[in-house]
Design an enzyme around this catalytic site. Structure first.
Site, short mmCIF file in Angstrom:
data_model
loop_
_atom_site.label_atom_id
_atom_site.label_comp_id
_atom_site.label_asym_id
_atom_site.label_seq_id
_atom_site.Cartn_x
_atom_site.Cartn_y
_atom_site.Cartn_z
N ASP A 176 46.80 5.25 46.85
CA ASP A 176 46.39 5.95 45.64
C ASP A 176 45.82 4.99 44.59
O ASP A 176 45.63 3.80 44.86
CB ASP A 176 47.58 6.75 45.10
CG ASP A 176 47.18 8.10 44.52
OD1 ASP A 176 46.04 8.25 44.05
OD2 ASP A 176 48.03 9.03 44.53
N ASP A 231 42.44 15.66 42.62
CA ASP A 231 43.35 16.44 43.46
C ASP A 231 42.94 17.90 43.56
O ASP A 231 42.51 18.51 42.57
CB ASP A 231 44.77 16.40 42.88
CG ASP A 231 45.52 15.14 43.27
OD1 ASP A 231 46.72 15.10 43.00
OD2 ASP A 231 44.90 14.22 43.83
#
Length: 673
Positions: A176, A231
């Site tokens: 991430d 996301d």
């Protein structure tokens, strides 16, 4: 990462007639999206991820809740085997954030949370491997991961952490982007690439930097897949926004290097079954990773049926590795075509809009060679037909018809493709007959014989044909058109009701074909005479980019009813609609109204953030719009003439810069009838 709403989260989130088989509309418009130049970076030559990775990740269903634990992970592995998902190609069982303790040990090593994983990660990996599956894990290219608890990231610990992952038997790393300390993205992700390579263990490397630094331009030599967007969330608007960001990047994808539009939401409950089929179809035609994001222990049979559609999976997993490209997209009628190894084309006919539409193209437009006829395989119906070249369907609102079309010399072995459609408005006022026309059209090279059609409605409804319901034969392009009077009984409550259109015919070889098409009709009422606030009326449909459309309050957050008094530029309004871009709210006006008005603007609850545009659409035509409005601007008056209009739509867009904090108000929205 930032989120477009006030709550602290991990990252930013950047009623119609239903489908017939196929329709005889003409060729689609030219392509609407320009393709970028392909990256010159060579992909990793390690033989990994030669097709898009398939598996599971827990985040979309559990986030950081306590239910994410060793028992869940083992249960998912068991279900992959028991439900046949392993045989369908799903391979990776991936852990997301919150698997570790917030602090490293005295030696600087990562420590699995003993409450969640009492036997450690290696034991979980061993269990997953015993099922013939692979284990994935998560960390961030920063000092901490994205969760507010502050779990340790790998920045500055790349080689040590990679060694731990390899020693545990990890097969996949999702890396991430949070708390990255401003270090250059390419540098951070390349360091972890080198650390993984140094372990000697084959580990698929998923770069999750949200598309911020255009990883498609540089990451094919660094990782095996890279996120192209923020996301996803379990909503139609989120899925649609991500689709539109990922589609133009087709030239950058291929074996071992994939565009990643984020994990699947299929089965999590925020979309309809039709929308989930679109989600799965579109991710497959984009050659996207297929990572299940729902808790399979709770999944319905309908969810498993979507995830286990082997014919759709075959489109995603085709070894040629081409991502589908946009052929056309006018009016929300998308045609996306994907070249396949065997020379066929997977063709997605996707309807972005809120009402059924005919979407059409032809064999030449999707790249197929000239041929006398073609075999057309419907990948959701699991049926094959022949077509003379037209590729078309009446597609339901938010639906996708996914086809595989080939210049097959054996096309004549299949019955002719036929379209079932219903023309006319699906909006009925109770007690008043509505006139509809059904069509059955032969798109095949061979004739359809002994054709018949029927239309049925709910108990108590009157459905009568006004013209012939049979035809002896239909040649290529021929249609049986049948008029119908449909009446909902007086007093029928407003809402959506099912109709069923059925056609039967026989192929020249004697094959009997039945096409049954579920349709949706809406019983509606006109607004009362005089002036009404729109927030007091029943809408036909409503979509919002984050959370539901709110009546007489602002958007607030994701939950229904969590908004605040509508406030724009310091002025508070008692009435109105609170939405989040992109949004679309439609009302039935029944050709009985004249003027619509509202004060529009970005709600004050987001401070200085938010840029939007407001539009009013009348029966498919834009009749009023604003320029770009920001939170620094007071409310702007917006009026529209809706005389003689049946349906009015209130649309808010993100003004082309993403939907971060786009809380928009239709303050004092009213209509005069």
């Amino acid at each position: 990462m930032r989120h477009p709403h006030t709550r602290t989260t991990r990252r930013r989130v950047v009623g119609a007639l239903t489908a017939g088989l196929l329709c005889a509309a003409g060729p689609a418009a030219p392509a609407a999206l320009a393709a970028p130049a392909r990256s010159a970076a060579a992909p990793l030559a390690d033989g990994l991820a030669l097709t898009p990775p398939m598996g599971f990740n827990n985040w979309n269903s559990t986030h950081c809740r306590a239910e994410f634990n060793e028992s869940m992970v083992k249960g998912i592995a068991d279900l992959f085997v028991a439900k046949g998902l392993k045989d369908a190609g799903y391979q990776y069982v991936n852990l997301d954030d919150c698997w570790a303790l917030p602090q490293r040990d005295a030696d600087g090593k990562l420590v699995p949370d003993p409450a969640r994983f009492p036997n450690g990660i290696k034991a979980v990996a061993d269990y997953v491997h015993s099922k013939g599956l692979k284990l994935g894990i998560y960390t961030s290219a920063g000092t901490k991961t994205c969760n507010s608890a502050g779990f340790p990231g790998a920045l500055g610990h790349e080689y040590s952490d990679a060694r731990q992952f390899a020693d545990w038997g990890v097969d996949y790393l999702k890396y991430d982007n949070c708390n990255n300390q401003g270090v250059d993205a390419k540098q951070r992700y390349t360091t972890m690439r080198d650390a993984l390579r140094a372990t000697g263990r084959p580990i698929v490397y998923s770069i999750c930097e949200w598309g911020q630094n255009k990883p498609w331009e540089w990451a094919s030599g660094v990782g095996h897949l890279w996120r192209t967007t923020g996301d996803i969330s379990d909503s139609w608007s989120s899925m649609l926004s991500i689709l539109k960001q990922n589609l133009p990047l087709a030239p950058y994808a291929g074996p071992g290097h994939w565009n990643d539009p984020d994990m699947l939401e299929v089965g999590n409950g925020g979309m309809t079954d039709t929308e989930y089929r679109s989600h799965f179809s579109l991710w497959s035609v984009m050659a996207a990773p297929l990572l299940i994001g729902t808790d399979l222990r709770k999944a319905s049979p309908a969810t498993v049926d979507v995830l286990d559609n082997r014919e759709v999976i075959a489109v995603d997993q085709d070894p040629l590795g081409k991502q589908g490209t946009v052929v056309s997209s006018a009016g929300g009628r998308w045609v996306i075509a994907k070249e396949m190894t065997d020379g066929s084309r997977a063709v997605a006919l996707f309807n972005e809009s809120g009402t059924a539409q005919r979407i059409a193209t032809d064999a030449a437009a999707v790249g197929l060679p000239d041929a006398a006829a073609y075999t057309l395989r419907d990948l959701w119906q699991h049926r094959s037909y022949n077509t003379a070249g037209t590729i078309a369907a009446t597609v339901p609102a938010h639906g996708t018809v996914l086809l595989r079309v080939s210049a097959d010399p054996h096309w004549a072995a299949h019955p002719p493709a036929a379209e079932l459609g219903l023309d006319g408005s699906p909006l009925l006022e109770a007690g008043t007959p509505a006139t509809l026309t059904s069509t059955v059209t032969d798109l095949g090279r061979t004739p359809a014989r002994r054709v018949s059609v029927s239309l049925t409605g709910p108990a108590g409804w009157t459905v009568r044909p006004t013209s012939a319901t049979t035809a002896a034969a239909l040649a290529t392009g021929g249609s049986l058109r049948t008029g119908w009077n449909v009446t909902a009984p007086a007093g029928t409550p407003t809402g959506s009701y099912g109709l069923t259109l059925e056609a039967r015919y026989v192929s020249p070889a004697g094959q009997r074909v039945t096409g049954t098409v579920p349709l949706t009709a809406a019983v509606v009422v006109r607004p009362p005479s005089g002036t009404s606030y729109l927030s007091d009326l029943t809408w036909l449909s409503a979509t919002s980019g984050w959370g539901p459309v709110e009546r007489d309050t602002s958007n607030g957050e994701s939950a229904a009813g969590d908004g605040h008094p509508i406030t724009v530029g310091g002025t508070v309004y008692a009435k109105g609609l609170g939405v989040h871009a992109p949004s679309d709210v439609s009302f039935y006006t029944g050709k009985a109204c004249g003027r619509l008005s509202a004060d529009v603007g970005v709600d004050d609850e987001k401070g200085t953030k938010g840029t939007v545009t407001f539009e009013v659409w009348a029966d498919g035509t834009k009749v009023a719009s604003t320029g770009v409005l920001t939170n620094a601007m007071p409310a702007q008056p917006l009026t529209a003439d809706v005389t003689g209009v049946q349906v009015v739509r209130l649309v808010v867009t993100d003004a082309g810069d993403g939907n971060d904090s786009d809380h928009a108000d239709w303050a004092d929205a009213r209509v005069s009838c």
